[in-house]
Design a protein around this motif. Structure first.
Motif, PDB file in Angstrom:
ATOM      1  N   ILE A 107       0.813  -1.213   0.000  1.00 43.95           N
ATOM      2  CA  ILE A 107       0.000   0.000   0.000  1.00 43.95           C
ATOM      3  C   ILE A 107       0.849   1.266   0.000  1.00 43.95           C
ATOM      4  N   ASP A 108       1.992   1.261   0.667  1.00 42.27           N
ATOM      5  CA  ASP A 108       2.847   2.449   0.681  1.00 42.27           C
ATOM      6  C   ASP A 108       3.337   2.768  -0.726  1.00 42.27           C
ATOM      7  N   ASP A 109       3.747   1.726  -1.443  1.00 38.90           N
ATOM      8  CA  ASP A 109       4.209   1.905  -2.817  1.00 38.90           C
ATOM      9  C   ASP A 109       3.038   2.308  -3.714  1.00 38.90           C
ATOM     10  N   ASN A 110       1.880   1.688  -3.517  1.00 38.55           N
ATOM     11  CA  ASN A 110       0.703   2.002  -4.320  1.00 38.55           C
ATOM     12  C   ASN A 110       0.239   3.429  -4.102  1.00 38.55           C
ATOM     13  N   ASP A 111       0.407   3.952  -2.904  1.00 34.97           N
ATOM     14  CA  ASP A 111      -0.032   5.308  -2.606  1.00 34.97           C
ATOM     15  C   ASP A 111       0.727   6.326  -3.449  1.00 34.97           C
ATOM     16  N   ALA A 112       1.920   5.961  -3.896  1.00 32.46           N
ATOM     17  CA  ALA A 112       2.712   6.858  -4.741  1.00 32.46           C
ATOM     18  C   ALA A 112       2.238   6.837  -6.195  1.00 32.46           C
ATOM     19  N   LEU A 113       1.385   5.889  -6.534  1.00 32.87           N
ATOM     20  CA  LEU A 113       0.899   5.765  -7.908  1.00 32.87           C
ATOM     21  C   LEU A 113      -0.332   6.654  -8.101  1.00 32.87           C
ATOM     22  N   VAL A 114      -0.081   7.938  -8.112  1.00 33.93           N
ATOM     23  CA  VAL A 114      -1.138   8.939  -8.292  1.00 33.93           C
ATOM     24  C   VAL A 114      -0.879   9.622  -9.632  1.00 33.93           C
ATOM     25  N   PRO A 115      -1.880   9.702 -10.501  1.00 37.21           N
ATOM     26  CA  PRO A 115      -1.642  10.303 -11.816  1.00 37.21           C
ATOM     27  C   PRO A 115      -1.370  11.798 -11.715  1.00 37.21           C
ATOM     28  N   ASP A 116      -0.733  12.323 -12.750  1.00 33.40           N
ATOM     29  CA  ASP A 116      -0.481  13.760 -12.830  1.00 33.40           C
ATOM     30  C   ASP A 116      -1.703  14.501 -13.369  1.00 33.40           C
ATOM     31  N   LEU A 117      -2.581  13.789 -14.066  1.00 30.58           N
ATOM     32  CA  LEU A 117      -3.744  14.407 -14.696  1.00 30.58           C
ATOM     33  C   LEU A 117      -4.798  13.351 -14.971  1.00 30.58           C
ATOM     34  N   ILE A 118      -6.058  13.726 -14.795  1.00 26.74           N
ATOM     35  CA  ILE A 118      -7.188  12.909 -15.234  1.00 26.74           C
ATOM     36  C   ILE A 118      -7.962  13.770 -16.218  1.00 26.74           C
ATOM     37  N   THR A 119      -8.225  13.232 -17.402  1.00 25.02           N
ATOM     38  CA  THR A 119      -8.918  14.014 -18.417  1.00 25.02           C
ATOM     39  C   THR A 119      -9.850  13.131 -19.234  1.00 25.02           C
ATOM     40  N   GLY A 120     -10.782  13.772 -19.897  1.00 21.42           N
ATOM     41  CA  GLY A 120     -11.753  13.072 -20.736  1.00 21.42           C
ATOM     42  C   GLY A 120     -13.104  13.748 -20.601  1.00 21.42           C
ATOM     43  N   ASP A 121     -14.147  13.092 -21.100  1.00 25.03           N
ATOM     44  CA  ASP A 121     -15.479  13.682 -20.935  1.00 25.03           C
ATOM     45  C   ASP A 121     -16.040  13.407 -19.542  1.00 25.03           C
ATOM     46  N   LEU A 122     -15.326  12.597 -18.775  1.00 19.80           N
ATOM     47  CA  LEU A 122     -15.611  12.307 -17.359  1.00 19.80           C
ATOM     48  C   LEU A 122     -16.966  11.645 -17.138  1.00 19.80           C
ATOM     49  N   ASP A 123     -17.431  10.907 -18.134  1.00 14.37           N
ATOM     50  CA  ASP A 123     -18.691  10.187 -17.968  1.00 14.37           C
ATOM     51  C   ASP A 123     -18.504   8.831 -17.302  1.00 14.37           C
ATOM     52  N   SER A 124     -17.262   8.356 -17.215  1.00 12.62           N
ATOM     53  CA  SER A 124     -17.006   7.025 -16.662  1.00 12.62           C
ATOM     54  C   SER A 124     -16.368   7.030 -15.280  1.00 12.62           C
ATOM     55  N   ILE A 125     -15.779   8.121 -14.859  1.00 10.68           N
ATOM     56  CA  ILE A 125     -15.090   8.147 -13.566  1.00 10.68           C
ATOM     57  C   ILE A 125     -16.123   8.096 -12.440  1.00 10.68           C
ATOM     58  N   ARG A 126     -15.898   7.204 -11.481  1.00  9.95           N
ATOM     59  CA  ARG A 126     -16.810   7.088 -10.339  1.00  9.95           C
ATOM     60  C   ARG A 126     -16.616   8.262  -9.392  1.00  9.95           C
ATOM     61  N   SER A 127     -17.669   8.618  -8.682  1.00  9.14           N
ATOM     62  CA  SER A 127     -17.608   9.776  -7.780  1.00  9.14           C
ATOM     63  C   SER A 127     -16.606   9.564  -6.648  1.00  9.14           C
TER      64      SER A 127
END
Length: 144
Positions: A107-127
């Motif tokens: 989990i410590d290593d996974n916590d570092a896996l944060v994207p620099d950007l999320i983009t798109g029409d945003l119809d699929s991203i969960r709240s």
């Protein structure tokens, strides 16, 4: 009259026999863990950073027996300097690293896996995923 001849190496039946024998050998050979290498994944011209980007699409990130993320994904992540989730790709990254389907083993290593950007029409991203990454300070850009 019946004649039994041994097929030549060029005949189709000989190729089938050789292929079957090779398949049997492959099944007996233990599976070895591979290291992923490609010049594409290496730093450019000896510099310490790679100017490549990783774009995560809305496709499952397959887990392995030992980790919620496959080794090749970690190699790709570490070999790229900019990480973008295209819409539902944010769900896939979240689920593989933080969410309920994550094994939580690293989990410590996974916590570092944060994207620099999320983009798109945003119809699929969960709240819940959007909220998580907003709290992490990730820019979320709607493009229509």
């Amino acid at each position: 009259a019946f004649s039994a001849t041994r097929p030549s190496a060029e005949s189709p039946s000989a190729k089938t026999i050789m292929s079957d024998q090779a398949s049997q050998e492959e099944r007996r050979t233990p599976i070895t863990r591979r290291r992923y290498y490609s010049p594409f994944l290496s730093p450019l011209h000896g510099s310490n950073t790679n100017s490549a980007a990783l774009i995560i699409l809305n496709t499952p990130i397959k887990s392995t027996a030992n980790s919620s993320l496959p080794d090749v994904f970690r190699v790709l992540w570490k070999s790229t300097s900019f990480h973008v989730c295209a819409d539902g790709g944010a769900n896939r990254l979240y689920d593989a690293t933080i969410g309920p389907s994550s094994s939580g083993d690293d989990i410590d290593d996974n916590d570092a896996l944060v994207p620099d950007l999320i983009t798109g029409d945003l119809d699929s991203i969960r709240s819940d995923v959007r909220s998580y990454y907003e709290k992490k300070g990730v820019p979320i850009v709607c493009v229509e």
